[in-house]
Structures are given as structure tokens and as C-alpha cells.
Design a protein around this motif. Sequence first.
Motif, PDB file in Angstrom:
ATOM      1  N   TYR A  33       0.717  -1.223   0.049  1.00  0.00           N
ATOM      2  CA  TYR A  33      -0.032  -0.052  -0.073  1.00  0.00           C
ATOM      3  C   TYR A  33       0.735   1.399  -0.066  1.00  0.00           C
ATOM      4  CZ  TYR A  33      -3.750  -3.088   1.221  1.00  0.00           C
ATOM      5  OH  TYR A  33      -4.707  -4.141   1.148  1.00  0.00           O
ATOM      6  N   LYS A  34       2.056   1.169  -0.045  1.00  0.00           N
ATOM      7  CA  LYS A  34       2.862   2.131   0.034  1.00  0.00           C
ATOM      8  C   LYS A  34       2.623   3.319  -1.421  1.00  0.00           C
ATOM      9  CE  LYS A  34       7.926   4.088   0.468  1.00  0.00           C
ATOM     10  NZ  LYS A  34       7.434   4.761   1.311  1.00  0.00           N
ATOM     11  N   GLY A  35       2.591   4.362  -0.960  1.00  0.00           N
ATOM     12  CA  GLY A  35       2.305   5.275  -2.128  1.00  0.00           C
ATOM     13  C   GLY A  35       0.864   5.621  -2.384  1.00  0.00           C
ATOM     14  N   SER A  36      -0.060   5.043  -1.088  1.00  0.00           N
ATOM     15  CA  SER A  36      -1.601   5.231  -1.217  1.00  0.00           C
ATOM     16  C   SER A  36      -1.623   6.803  -0.945  1.00  0.00           C
ATOM     17  CB  SER A  36      -2.151   4.310  -0.544  1.00  0.00           C
ATOM     18  OG  SER A  36      -2.185   2.839  -0.601  1.00  0.00           O
ATOM     19  N   PHE A  96       1.799   7.183   8.238  1.00  0.00           N
ATOM     20  CA  PHE A  96       2.696   8.308   7.622  1.00  0.00           C
ATOM     21  C   PHE A  96       3.516   7.712   6.556  1.00  0.00           C
ATOM     22  CE2 PHE A  96       1.617  10.745  11.598  1.00  0.00           C
ATOM     23  CZ  PHE A  96       0.750  11.510  11.113  1.00  0.00           C
ATOM     24  N   ALA A  97       4.129   6.558   6.749  1.00  0.00           N
ATOM     25  CA  ALA A  97       5.050   5.860   5.738  1.00  0.00           C
ATOM     26  C   ALA A  97       4.356   5.495   4.515  1.00  0.00           C
ATOM     27  CB  ALA A  97       5.951   4.970   6.232  1.00  0.00           C
ATOM     28  N   LEU A  98       3.240   4.933   4.749  1.00  0.00           N
ATOM     29  CA  LEU A  98       2.565   4.313   3.590  1.00  0.00           C
ATOM     30  C   LEU A  98       1.546   5.259   2.781  1.00  0.00           C
ATOM     31  CD1 LEU A  98       1.469   0.830   5.241  1.00  0.00           C
ATOM     32  CD2 LEU A  98       3.372   1.287   3.642  1.00  0.00           C
ATOM     33  N   ILE A  99       0.917   6.307   3.448  1.00  0.00           N
ATOM     34  CA  ILE A  99      -0.089   7.121   2.711  1.00  0.00           C
ATOM     35  C   ILE A  99       0.806   8.421   2.494  1.00  0.00           C
ATOM     36  CG2 ILE A  99      -2.229   8.147   3.151  1.00  0.00           C
ATOM     37  CD1 ILE A  99      -3.062   5.931   4.798  1.00  0.00           C
ATOM     38  N   LEU A 121       6.134  13.995  14.190  1.00  0.00           N
ATOM     39  CA  LEU A 121       6.541  12.580  14.510  1.00  0.00           C
ATOM     40  C   LEU A 121       7.978  12.338  13.654  1.00  0.00           C
ATOM     41  CD1 LEU A 121       5.953   9.736  15.772  1.00  0.00           C
ATOM     42  CD2 LEU A 121       4.888   9.016  13.722  1.00  0.00           C
ATOM     43  N   GLN A 122       8.032  12.859  12.546  1.00  0.00           N
ATOM     44  CA  GLN A 122       9.329  12.784  11.638  1.00  0.00           C
ATOM     45  C   GLN A 122      10.298  13.570  12.238  1.00  0.00           C
ATOM     46  OE1 GLN A 122       8.251  11.963   7.065  1.00  0.00           O
ATOM     47  NE2 GLN A 122       8.112  14.127   7.591  1.00  0.00           N
ATOM     48  N   SER A 130       8.831   8.593   4.525  1.00  0.00           N
ATOM     49  CA  SER A 130       8.398   8.062   3.267  1.00  0.00           C
ATOM     50  C   SER A 130       9.664   7.162   2.774  1.00  0.00           C
ATOM     51  CB  SER A 130       8.048   9.350   2.296  1.00  0.00           C
ATOM     52  OG  SER A 130       9.089  10.260   2.288  1.00  0.00           O
ATOM     53  N   ASP A 131      10.899   7.623   3.276  1.00  0.00           N
ATOM     54  CA  ASP A 131      12.071   6.865   2.865  1.00  0.00           C
ATOM     55  C   ASP A 131      12.136   5.396   3.208  1.00  0.00           C
ATOM     56  OD1 ASP A 131      13.005   9.357   2.054  1.00  0.00           O
ATOM     57  OD2 ASP A 131      14.491   9.685   3.410  1.00  0.00           O
ATOM     58  N   PHE A 132      11.334   4.808   4.106  1.00  0.00           N
ATOM     59  CA  PHE A 132      11.319   3.503   4.647  1.00  0.00           C
ATOM     60  C   PHE A 132      10.611   2.735   3.402  1.00  0.00           C
ATOM     61  CE2 PHE A 132      12.343   5.597   8.158  1.00  0.00           C
ATOM     62  CZ  PHE A 132      13.127   4.735   9.078  1.00  0.00           C
ATOM     63  N   SER A 133      11.151   1.517   3.102  1.00  0.00           N
ATOM     64  CA  SER A 133      10.639   0.511   2.072  1.00  0.00           C
ATOM     65  C   SER A 133      10.296  -0.693   2.615  1.00  0.00           C
ATOM     66  CB  SER A 133      11.723   0.414   0.998  1.00  0.00           C
ATOM     67  OG  SER A 133      12.934   0.199   1.299  1.00  0.00           O
ATOM     68  N   SER A 134      10.533  -0.857   3.910  1.00  0.00           N
ATOM     69  CA  SER A 134      10.092  -2.282   4.425  1.00  0.00           C
ATOM     70  C   SER A 134       9.529  -2.243   5.570  1.00  0.00           C
ATOM     71  CB  SER A 134      11.125  -3.292   4.394  1.00  0.00           C
ATOM     72  OG  SER A 134      12.115  -2.989   5.483  1.00  0.00           O
TER      73      SER A 134
END
Length: 157
Positions: A33-36, A96-99, A121-122, A130-134
Motif C-alpha cells: 500500500y506504499k504510495g496510497s 505516515f510511511a505508507l499514505i 513524528l518525523q 517516506s524513505d522507508f521501504s520495508s
Amino acid sequence: MKKLISLFFFSLLVLLLLSGCDSNNVNNDIFKYKGSYIGDNNAVGDIVSHLPGGDLLQGFELKTDTRPYGMILIYQGIKGESFVKERAICNATFIFALIQNVEWITFKFEQQEYELTKENLQDWYGKDLSDFSSENELRELTQNYLGDESKVNQLFN
């Protein structure tokens, strides 16, 4: 004897906090769902239902009429101040990482209500979520911060 009992309960509390974002609680496919976007009700619903405490989620509201966009998550059955703070941090981190375009989240628990913004939070983490990918990277980040109760309380003050 009192010190030993106090140490035991403190250790138990730390273990509970660290297990809050355990991999068993977050769906392994959640990063699909990353980028939703917050306007995608299906993606948002799938994300929040697969996060820790998703089974206790009573509902959510998406606030997309005006910027900044946000959401309200309503939970039943999650109690204890430190536990709800940990749940809010963990879930907000993943959301926040995914949406992409969500800027704030209000968490309504039975006895507490907390609002977290993406910016705060950041800043607290010192990292762009948003830099996280896993899932593993994100879970490790949250576990490193949730173990420090004073740091957790700092975020909510």
C-alpha cells in the motif's frame, strides 16, 4: 525486595512496549500500500485494519475536504496510557510511511485522545518516514524509540 519487584515490573513494561510493533501484529504485505492516498478508502481501510489493534478499530473518518488532510481512528478495548501511546506511535508511523498525503491522525481511545502530525513524528524520529521501504526497517525504528518512556512522553507534550 521492593527494588527487585520494581525492576521486574519495569522490565515487564518495557517488554510490552517493545512487542507492540512486533512483526506478528503487522501484516507482512502492508507495504504493497506504499504510495496510497488518503482519498483511497479501500487502501486506508486495509492499512488500518492490518495494523496492531486493527481488530479493535471501531471506525475511521477521512478528512479530505481541505488541506492538511487527516484521519480519525476510533478504538475500543485498548486501555492503559503507556499502551495507547505506544499503539498511536506505532500505527501513525506506518500510516505516515505508507499514505502519501496524510498530515495528521487523531487517535480516539476509550479514555484518551491523541493527535499526531507527520511533521512532529518525523522530527521526533529525525527521519523522513517516506524513505522507508520495508516493514522490518520501520518496525526496528519504532522499537528503538518506544523503549524510552521519557522520549515517548516528550512526543505527546
